[in-house]
Design an enzyme around this catalytic site. Sequence first.
Site, PDB file in Angstrom:
ATOM      1  N   ARG A  17      50.925  69.535  23.358  1.00  0.00           N
ATOM      2  CA  ARG A  17      50.689  68.502  24.633  1.00  0.00           C
ATOM      3  C   ARG A  17      51.735  68.424  26.085  1.00  0.00           C
ATOM      4  NH1 ARG A  17      51.349  62.346  22.665  1.00  0.00           N
ATOM      5  NH2 ARG A  17      53.846  62.728  23.466  1.00  0.00           N
ATOM      6  N   LYS A  20      50.438  63.094  30.614  1.00  0.00           N
ATOM      7  CA  LYS A  20      52.042  62.356  30.635  1.00  0.00           C
ATOM      8  C   LYS A  20      52.456  63.109  32.006  1.00  0.00           C
ATOM      9  CE  LYS A  20      54.654  61.499  26.712  1.00  0.00           C
ATOM     10  NZ  LYS A  20      54.696  59.896  26.874  1.00  0.00           N
ATOM     11  N   LEU A  63      46.738  57.932  26.074  1.00  0.00           N
ATOM     12  CA  LEU A  63      47.505  59.191  25.665  1.00  0.00           C
ATOM     13  C   LEU A  63      46.657  59.477  24.498  1.00  0.00           C
ATOM     14  CD1 LEU A  63      49.377  61.840  26.452  1.00  0.00           C
ATOM     15  CD2 LEU A  63      51.069  60.437  25.979  1.00  0.00           C
TER      16      LEU A  63
HETATM   17  N1  PLP Z   1      50.678  55.916  25.494  1.00  0.00           N
HETATM   18  C1  PLP Z   1      51.337  56.341  26.119  1.00  0.00           C
HETATM   19  C2  PLP Z   1      51.273  55.674  27.579  1.00  0.00           C
HETATM   20  C3  PLP Z   1      53.069  56.501  25.906  1.00  0.00           C
HETATM   21  O1  PLP Z   1      53.614  56.536  26.978  1.00  0.00           O
HETATM   22  C4  PLP Z   1      53.591  57.041  24.101  1.00  0.00           C
HETATM   23  C5  PLP Z   1      53.971  57.900  24.322  1.00  0.00           C
HETATM   24  O2  PLP Z   1      55.626  58.053  25.224  1.00  0.00           O
HETATM   25  C6  PLP Z   1      52.355  56.821  23.920  1.00  0.00           C
HETATM   26  C7  PLP Z   1      50.685  56.512  24.225  1.00  0.00           C
HETATM   27  C8  PLP Z   1      52.346  57.474  22.293  1.00  0.00           C
HETATM   28  O3  PLP Z   1      52.432  58.553  22.414  1.00  0.00           O
HETATM   29  P1  PLP Z   1      53.420  59.737  21.210  1.00  0.00           P
HETATM   30  O4  PLP Z   1      52.620  58.740  19.998  1.00  0.00           O
HETATM   31  O5  PLP Z   1      52.524  60.482  21.120  1.00  0.00           O
HETATM   32  O6  PLP Z   1      55.075  59.314  21.104  1.00  0.00           O
END
Ligand code: PLP
Length: 291
Positions: A49, A148, A205
């Site tokens: 990612r 991200k 995301l």
């Molecule tokens: N959505 C956003 C906007 C985020 O910043 C994050 C994690 O920081 C997530 C979802 C969850 O992602 P992950 O499960 O990969 O930590």
Amino acid sequence: MIYLNDELVPKNKALISVFDHGFLYGDGIYETLRAYNGVVFRFDEHLERLFRSAFMISLTIPKTSEEIKQAVYETMKANRQEDAVIRISISRGAGPIGLDPDLCPKPTFVIMSGEFKEYPKQYYQKGIKIAIVNTRRNFKDALNPQIKSLNFLNNILAKIEAKDRGAYEAVMMNYREYVAEGTISNIFFVKDKALCTPAVDVGILDGITRRIIIDAAKEAGIDVKEGRFRKEDLYNAQEVFISNTTMEVMPVGEIDDIKIGTKPGRITKALHSAYKKKVAEYIRQCRLHIK
Ligand code: PLP
């Protein structure tokens, strides 16, 4: 210790330029990872990612995946950490004022690792309070939430609204009033025994935890619906939870003063256990591999 560019430096010497375009424009990307018992969970997915985010902003990461892995483990070792939260940040680097990425010859590369601090137990026992805020999630054709990025103002504005309403996390709708995601989390709910979560093309995301939970649910024979949902679907849900790398599965007890439940629901609990099992199995496999 902080890993800055190519070396470990003490925290107070880990300094970057005021001309860094990460500071000036939020021009950069990051990842948050979690280590359990000295093993970084789903490292490859996080690195994939990270490289995808970099590609989407035309940034060349100055290291290979293997080099990043080594640097992360070195940083954890230097800080004597086993259960850690790791953040890898890469900005466009320092350059004169101006938006042109070519002004910055060298990206700034930073790894920070901190001891993982447990969330308060009551969050998992009673569920947290979340608020559906007025701030809309970035329109995906303007700034795709799949990047991200270091530019987090969209999420920060939502967080401010949530805090003003006494909520721990915000839930943002997209520009068409479909449920999108939290400021740092994905959202799930249970309706008629099915597990529902916004589809990635709503403009969210694609969380790594989200994917693991979806897989765990399917393996358990739970019907999973990735789709378009309205806020009323959340208000009327039997169970609601949010997910991310550090929270794992965090039950929601209240949305906008509407009570969802005084305890985490059956499916929420089952999925959190399944998630923990996947973590344990992953660590076991990695350790076997190392031996
Ligand atoms: N959505 C956003 C906007 C985020 O910043 C994050 C994690 O920081 C997530 C979802 C969850 O992602 P992950 O499960 O990969 O930590």
